[in-house]
Design a protein around this motif. Structure first.
Motif, PDB file in Angstrom:
ATOM      1  N   ARG A   1       9.468  20.164   9.780  1.00 37.17           N
ATOM      2  CA  ARG A   1       8.281  19.062   9.917  1.00 37.17           C
ATOM      3  C   ARG A   1       8.322  17.954   9.129  1.00 37.17           C
ATOM      4  N   THR A   2       7.637  16.731   9.562  1.00 38.69           N
ATOM      5  CA  THR A   2       7.680  15.569   8.745  1.00 38.69           C
ATOM      6  C   THR A   2       6.203  15.171   8.332  1.00 38.69           C
ATOM      7  N   VAL A   3       6.266  14.913   7.023  1.00 38.26           N
ATOM      8  CA  VAL A   3       5.028  14.345   6.446  1.00 38.26           C
ATOM      9  C   VAL A   3       5.096  12.732   5.983  1.00 38.26           C
ATOM     10  N   SER A   4       4.306  12.013   6.306  1.00 39.07           N
ATOM     11  CA  SER A   4       4.582  10.622   6.052  1.00 39.07           C
ATOM     12  C   SER A   4       3.278  10.265   5.002  1.00 39.07           C
ATOM     13  N   VAL A   5       3.760   9.455   3.854  1.00 41.33           N
ATOM     14  CA  VAL A   5       2.639   8.936   3.112  1.00 41.33           C
ATOM     15  C   VAL A   5       2.817   7.274   3.059  1.00 41.33           C
ATOM     16  N   ASP A   6       1.739   6.625   3.389  1.00 45.53           N
ATOM     17  CA  ASP A   6       1.956   5.005   3.278  1.00 45.53           C
ATOM     18  C   ASP A   6       1.077   4.476   2.198  1.00 45.53           C
ATOM     19  N   LEU A   7       1.642   3.818   1.392  1.00 45.51           N
ATOM     20  CA  LEU A   7       0.890   3.376   0.139  1.00 45.51           C
ATOM     21  C   LEU A   7       0.926   1.630   0.189  1.00 45.51           C
ATOM     22  N   PRO A   8      -0.207   1.021   0.016  1.00 46.33           N
ATOM     23  CA  PRO A   8       0.063  -0.403  -0.032  1.00 46.33           C
ATOM     24  C   PRO A   8       0.619  -0.721  -1.572  1.00 46.33           C
ATOM     25  N   GLY A   9       1.342  -1.681  -1.801  1.00 46.59           N
ATOM     26  CA  GLY A   9       2.070  -2.335  -2.730  1.00 46.59           C
ATOM     27  C   GLY A   9       1.327  -3.145  -3.544  1.00 46.59           C
ATOM     28  N   GLY A  10       1.384  -3.136  -4.807  1.00 45.02           N
ATOM     29  CA  GLY A  10       0.654  -3.844  -5.777  1.00 45.02           C
ATOM     30  C   GLY A  10       1.321  -5.265  -5.854  1.00 45.02           C
ATOM     31  N   VAL A  11       2.255  -5.340  -6.679  1.00 42.86           N
ATOM     32  CA  VAL A  11       2.901  -6.670  -6.743  1.00 42.86           C
ATOM     33  C   VAL A  11       4.138  -6.900  -5.889  1.00 42.86           C
ATOM     34  N   SER A  12       3.957  -8.112  -5.187  1.00 42.06           N
ATOM     35  CA  SER A  12       4.869  -8.196  -4.129  1.00 42.06           C
ATOM     36  C   SER A  12       5.991  -9.449  -4.673  1.00 42.06           C
TER      37      SER A  12
ATOM     38  N   ASP B   1       6.239  -5.226   4.740  1.00 44.81           N
ATOM     39  CA  ASP B   1       5.202  -5.874   4.616  1.00 44.81           C
ATOM     40  C   ASP B   1       4.011  -5.374   3.592  1.00 44.81           C
ATOM     41  N   SER B   2       4.701  -5.111   2.345  1.00 42.01           N
ATOM     42  CA  SER B   2       3.948  -4.550   1.096  1.00 42.01           C
ATOM     43  C   SER B   2       3.518  -3.445   1.185  1.00 42.01           C
ATOM     44  N   VAL B   3       4.065  -2.533   1.921  1.00 41.21           N
ATOM     45  CA  VAL B   3       3.581  -1.232   2.119  1.00 41.21           C
ATOM     46  C   VAL B   3       4.783  -0.463   1.809  1.00 41.21           C
ATOM     47  N   LEU B   4       4.678   0.700   1.155  1.00 43.80           N
ATOM     48  CA  LEU B   4       5.718   1.515   0.827  1.00 43.80           C
ATOM     49  C   LEU B   4       5.662   3.113   1.573  1.00 43.80           C
ATOM     50  N   ARG B   5       6.338   3.226   2.330  1.00 44.50           N
ATOM     51  CA  ARG B   5       6.228   4.385   3.466  1.00 44.50           C
ATOM     52  C   ARG B   5       7.334   5.439   2.940  1.00 44.50           C
ATOM     53  N   ALA B   6       6.895   6.563   2.523  1.00 44.94           N
ATOM     54  CA  ALA B   6       7.853   7.847   2.443  1.00 44.94           C
ATOM     55  C   ALA B   6       7.705   8.755   3.676  1.00 44.94           C
ATOM     56  N   ASP B   7       8.800   9.307   3.955  1.00 49.58           N
ATOM     57  CA  ASP B   7       8.796  10.301   5.265  1.00 49.58           C
ATOM     58  C   ASP B   7       9.506  11.293   4.783  1.00 49.58           C
ATOM     59  N   VAL B   8       8.885  12.511   4.573  1.00 49.32           N
ATOM     60  CA  VAL B   8       9.728  13.580   4.066  1.00 49.32           C
ATOM     61  C   VAL B   8       9.816  14.797   5.445  1.00 49.32           C
TER      62      VAL B   8
END
Length: 140
Positions: free
Chosen positions: A129-140, A111-118
């Protein structure tokens, strides 16, 4: 040594013994500055590596995975997710390899969101441990 700071043993999460791992401080009880925990600092360092783009740091041009730029200026797809995942794993290993062991980096696009789980383990021996970063996408 900083008064009230917890010393860190040599070879621990910082390369400077006697200096708190988290730099610089957190807001503690009574809205006063207090040293923060080493584990939280590692989470912050992982986020910093993920969100910093290559070339942003003058004296360390190879530092960073560029997750922010990928999410803002590229169309989000599974191919971008795979590229970002490989770049993030390499960047984390290069920048923090003396402090953490990178177990897994998962990047997903929904849904136009890039999620990185480390998922990582603090060195020399720590729990995963797990760190998550969610970023809304620009161009879809």
């Amino acid at each position: 040594m900083i008064p009230g700071a917890n010393p860190v043993a040599p070879g621990g999460p910082t390369d400077r013994p006697g200096v708190p791992a988290r730099a610089p401080w957190t807001v503690g009880a009574g809205r006063r500055l207090a040293p923060a925990g080493a584990v939280e600092h590692l989470d912050d360092l992982v986020r910093a590596v993920l969100l910093t783009g290559a070339g942003e740091r003058l004296h360390r041009p190879g530092f960073g995975a560029g997750l922010g730029a990928s999410a803002l200026f590229e169309p989000l797809s599974d191919a971008v997710g795979a590229t970002v995942s490989a770049r993030a794993h390499g960047s984390l290993t290069d920048a923090l390899g003396d402090r953490i062991q990178v177990v897994e980096v998962t990047v997903s696009v929904r849904d136009s969101v890039l999620r990185a789980d480390v998922t990582y383990r603090p060195l020399p021996a720590g729990e995963g441990r797990t760190v998550s970063v969610d970023l809304p996408g620009g161009v879809s």
